[in-house]
Design an enzyme around this catalytic site. Structure first.
Site, PDB file in Angstrom:
ATOM      1  N   ALA A  13       0.828  -1.206   0.000  1.00 50.65           N
ATOM      2  CA  ALA A  13       0.000   0.000   0.000  1.00 50.65           C
ATOM      3  C   ALA A  13       0.861   1.255   0.000  1.00 50.65           C
ATOM      4  O   ALA A  13       1.966   1.270   0.562  1.00 50.65           O
ATOM      5  CB  ALA A  13      -0.911   0.000   1.229  1.00 50.65           C
ATOM      6  N   ALA A  16       1.748   2.383   3.439  1.00 43.35           N
ATOM      7  CA  ALA A  16       2.802   1.555   4.025  1.00 43.35           C
ATOM      8  C   ALA A  16       4.160   1.949   3.469  1.00 43.35           C
ATOM      9  O   ALA A  16       5.159   1.990   4.204  1.00 43.35           O
ATOM     10  CB  ALA A  16       2.532   0.082   3.756  1.00 43.35           C
ATOM     11  N   TYR A  59       0.236 -13.329   0.429  1.00 42.40           N
ATOM     12  CA  TYR A  59       0.113 -13.065   1.859  1.00 42.40           C
ATOM     13  C   TYR A  59       0.338 -14.351   2.650  1.00 42.40           C
ATOM     14  O   TYR A  59       0.967 -14.343   3.717  1.00 42.40           O
ATOM     15  CB  TYR A  59      -1.278 -12.512   2.186  1.00 42.40           C
ATOM     16  CG  TYR A  59      -1.655 -11.242   1.448  1.00 42.40           C
ATOM     17  CD1 TYR A  59      -0.678 -10.381   0.951  1.00 42.40           C
ATOM     18  CD2 TYR A  59      -2.992 -10.910   1.243  1.00 42.40           C
ATOM     19  CE1 TYR A  59      -1.021  -9.216   0.275  1.00 42.40           C
ATOM     20  CE2 TYR A  59      -3.351  -9.749   0.573  1.00 42.40           C
ATOM     21  CZ  TYR A  59      -2.365  -8.917   0.084  1.00 42.40           C
ATOM     22  OH  TYR A  59      -2.717  -7.775  -0.588  1.00 42.40           O
ATOM     23  N   HIS A  80      -9.466  -6.277   6.969  1.00 44.82           N
ATOM     24  CA  HIS A  80      -8.641  -6.211   8.177  1.00 44.82           C
ATOM     25  C   HIS A  80      -8.880  -7.372   9.133  1.00 44.82           C
ATOM     26  O   HIS A  80      -7.932  -7.996   9.616  1.00 44.82           O
ATOM     27  CB  HIS A  80      -8.882  -4.878   8.900  1.00 44.82           C
ATOM     28  CG  HIS A  80      -8.304  -3.704   8.191  1.00 44.82           C
ATOM     29  ND1 HIS A  80      -8.502  -2.403   8.597  1.00 44.82           N
ATOM     30  CD2 HIS A  80      -7.523  -3.630   7.087  1.00 44.82           C
ATOM     31  CE1 HIS A  80      -7.875  -1.585   7.784  1.00 44.82           C
ATOM     32  NE2 HIS A  80      -7.283  -2.302   6.849  1.00 44.82           N
ATOM     33  N   LYS A  98      -6.084   1.129  10.942  1.00 46.30           N
ATOM     34  CA  LYS A  98      -7.430   1.487  11.376  1.00 46.30           C
ATOM     35  C   LYS A  98      -8.306   1.803  10.153  1.00 46.30           C
ATOM     36  O   LYS A  98      -7.785   2.171   9.101  1.00 46.30           O
ATOM     37  CB  LYS A  98      -7.374   2.661  12.367  1.00 46.30           C
ATOM     38  CG  LYS A  98      -6.632   3.898  11.839  1.00 46.30           C
ATOM     39  CD  LYS A  98      -7.495   4.733  10.941  1.00 46.30           C
ATOM     40  CE  LYS A  98      -6.678   5.610  10.038  1.00 46.30           C
ATOM     41  NZ  LYS A  98      -7.458   6.037   8.852  1.00 46.30           N
ATOM     42  N   ARG A 167     -11.251   4.871  -0.103  1.00 46.02           N
ATOM     43  CA  ARG A 167     -12.070   5.662   0.822  1.00 46.02           C
ATOM     44  C   ARG A 167     -13.361   6.137   0.154  1.00 46.02           C
ATOM     45  O   ARG A 167     -14.314   6.497   0.840  1.00 46.02           O
ATOM     46  CB  ARG A 167     -11.272   6.847   1.345  1.00 46.02           C
ATOM     47  CG  ARG A 167     -10.074   6.438   2.188  1.00 46.02           C
ATOM     48  CD  ARG A 167      -9.072   7.562   2.356  1.00 46.02           C
ATOM     49  NE  ARG A 167      -7.877   7.102   3.046  1.00 46.02           N
ATOM     50  CZ  ARG A 167      -6.877   6.456   2.474  1.00 46.02           C
ATOM     51  NH1 ARG A 167      -6.939   6.191   1.171  1.00 46.02           N
ATOM     52  NH2 ARG A 167      -5.832   6.070   3.154  1.00 46.02           N
ATOM     53  N   ASP A 179     -12.600   6.303   8.056  1.00 43.73           N
ATOM     54  CA  ASP A 179     -11.218   6.686   7.798  1.00 43.73           C
ATOM     55  C   ASP A 179     -10.669   7.634   8.851  1.00 43.73           C
ATOM     56  O   ASP A 179      -9.584   7.412   9.401  1.00 43.73           O
ATOM     57  CB  ASP A 179     -11.103   7.323   6.417  1.00 43.73           C
ATOM     58  CG  ASP A 179      -9.657   7.613   6.031  1.00 43.73           C
ATOM     59  OD1 ASP A 179      -8.789   6.759   6.311  1.00 43.73           O
ATOM     60  OD2 ASP A 179      -9.387   8.691   5.474  1.00 43.73           O
TER      61      ASP A 179
END
Length: 325
Positions: A13, A16, A59, A80, A98, A167, A179
Site C-alpha cells: 500500500a 505503508a 500473503y 482487516h 485502522k 475511501r 477513515d
C-alpha cells in the site's frame, strides 16, 4: 526472535510505503524484513529504504515465513479482520491499520484469536503514542482547564478527484467516518477517559454509498461533544478542550509533521498562553517502538484492542442514530 522484532507487511500500500514501512525500518528494536506483493515495481519502493527486503508473492507465504515475528496489515478496511485473524493463527503478532473492523461486533474474532495465540494484536491508532496527546491527557486530567464543558474536533481533506480511492468506495469499507472519524472520536475518549452516553444529532452527506461529510453532536457524562469529518473540504484539523478555567487546543493533532508542527496550546482564564511544541516526534515510529517493547519485554501496550473497540462502538452509535432519523 532475539533482541529485535522481525516485521513483514501484507501488501504494498502507498501508506505503508510512505509512512509505516519507513517507521518500522527506523524504529528501535525492530527491522522490516519482508513484504508480500506480486508487483516487483511496488516492492522496489520498499527496497529503496530497506535493502535486503525479502519479497513474498502471496500473503499466505509471508505468514508461513518462520523468520517473521510480527505483521503489519495495511489492506483495505473490509479485509482487516480476516487477515488479522490469519496472522494470529499463524503465530504472528499483528498491527492492523485502522479501522480494524467495520462494527464493534467484528472485533470479537480478533480478540478471540489474540487470546488463543498469546500474541499481541492492536489497531494502528498512532496518535496516542505521540507526546502531544500524552501532554493533552495529562493537562486535562490535572485540572489545567478546570471543569471540562465542551470538546470540539474537526478533520478534513478533499479526495473527490480520486474516485477509485478505497475511501470513496463502499465495497472496501470506505467513508470519512471509518477513515478519520476514528481520530476525532477516539482522541476525545483517550484524553477524557469517558464514553459517549448518547448521540444527540447527526448530519451526514453521502456520495456513491459512502459518507463524505458529517457533523455529529454527543453527550458524554461530563461534557458536550461536537465533531466534523469530511473528504470534501479543504484540509483542516483541530481539537479543542474547553473548560471553565481554560482552553486547550491541538493544532496538528492527527498528521503531525505533515499537516503542520505538533503543538499543544493552553490558554487560561486570564488569557495567558503557554505552548508546547513537538517538532521532531514521529508518531508512527513511536507506535512501532511501543509495539516492539510490548513484544520483547511484555510492556503494557498503550492502545489495546478493547480501546479501539470502544471507538468503533461510538461509530456504531452514530450509524444507528442516523438510521433512526
Amino acid at each position: 526472535m532475539a533482541d529485535h522484532v522481525r516485521w513483514g507487511i501484507l501488501g504494498a500500500a502507498k501508506f505503508a510505503r510512505e509512512h509505516m514501512g519507513p517507521a518500522i525500518h527506523a524504529a528501535r528494536r525492530g527491522a522490516l524484513t519482508a513484504l508480500a506483493t506480486s508487483s516487483a515495481d511496488k516492492a522496489g519502493g520498499f527496497a529503496a529504504f530497506a535493502p535486503g527486503l525479502k519479497v513474498h508473492d502471496s500473503y499466505e507465504a509471508l505468514l508461513a515465513d518462520p523468520e517473521i515475528d510480527a505483521v503489519y496489515v495495511p489492506l483495505p478496511n473490509h479485509l482487516h479482520v480476516e487477515w488479522a485473524v490469519k496472522a494470529l493463527e499463524a503465530g504472528k503478532h499483528v498491527l492492523v491499520e485502522k479501522p480494524l473492523a467495520m462494527t464493534a461486533e467484528d472485533f470479537a474474532p480478533v480478540i478471540a484469536a489474540r487470546e488463543a495465540s498469546g500474541k499481541l494484536a492492536a489497531e494502528a491508532y498512532m496518535i496516542v503514542h505521540h507526546p502531544q496527546w500524552k501532554k493533552a491527557k495529562a493537562l486535562v486530567g490535572s485540572g489545567a482547564i478546570g471543569k471540562l464543558i465542551r470538546v470540539s474536533a474537526a478533520f478534513s481533506y478533499d479526495n473527490r478527484s480520486d474516485g477509485g480511492n478505497i475511501r470513496n468506495r463502499p465495497d472496501t469499507g470506505g467513508g470519512a467516518i471509518p477513515d478519520i472519524g476514528v481520530y476525532i472520536y477516539g482522541a476525545t475518549r483517550f484524553v477524557t477517559g469517558e464514553e459517549p452516553q448518547d448521540i444527540l444529532s447527526t448530519q451526514i452527506e453521502r456520495e456513491n454509498g459512502v459518507d463524505v461529510w458529517s457533523h455529529i453532536t454527543a453527550r458524554f457524562p461530563s461534557f458536550h461533544y461536537t465533531g466534523v469529518v469530511s473528504m470534501r473540504m479543504a484540509p483542516w484539523q483541530e481539537v479543542v478542550f474547553h473548560g471553565e478555567g481554560g482552553v486547550l487546543r491541538l493544532t496538528a493533532p492527527f498528521n503531525a509533521g505533515v499537516y503542520g508542527e505538533a503543538s499543544v496550546e493552553l490558554q487560561t482564564a486570564d488569557l495567558q498562553v503557554t505552548r508546547w511544541r513537538f517538532p521532531g516526534d514521529n508518531h508512527y515510529v513511536h507506535q512501532v517502538e511501543a509495539f516492539n517493547a510490548s513484544v520483547l519485554d511484555g510492556a503494557a501496550y498503550p492502545c489495546p484492542l478493547e480501546f479501539s473497540r470502544g471507538t468503533q462502538e461510538m461509530i456504531d452509535m452514530v450509524w444507528a442514530k442516523d438510521a433512526a432519523r
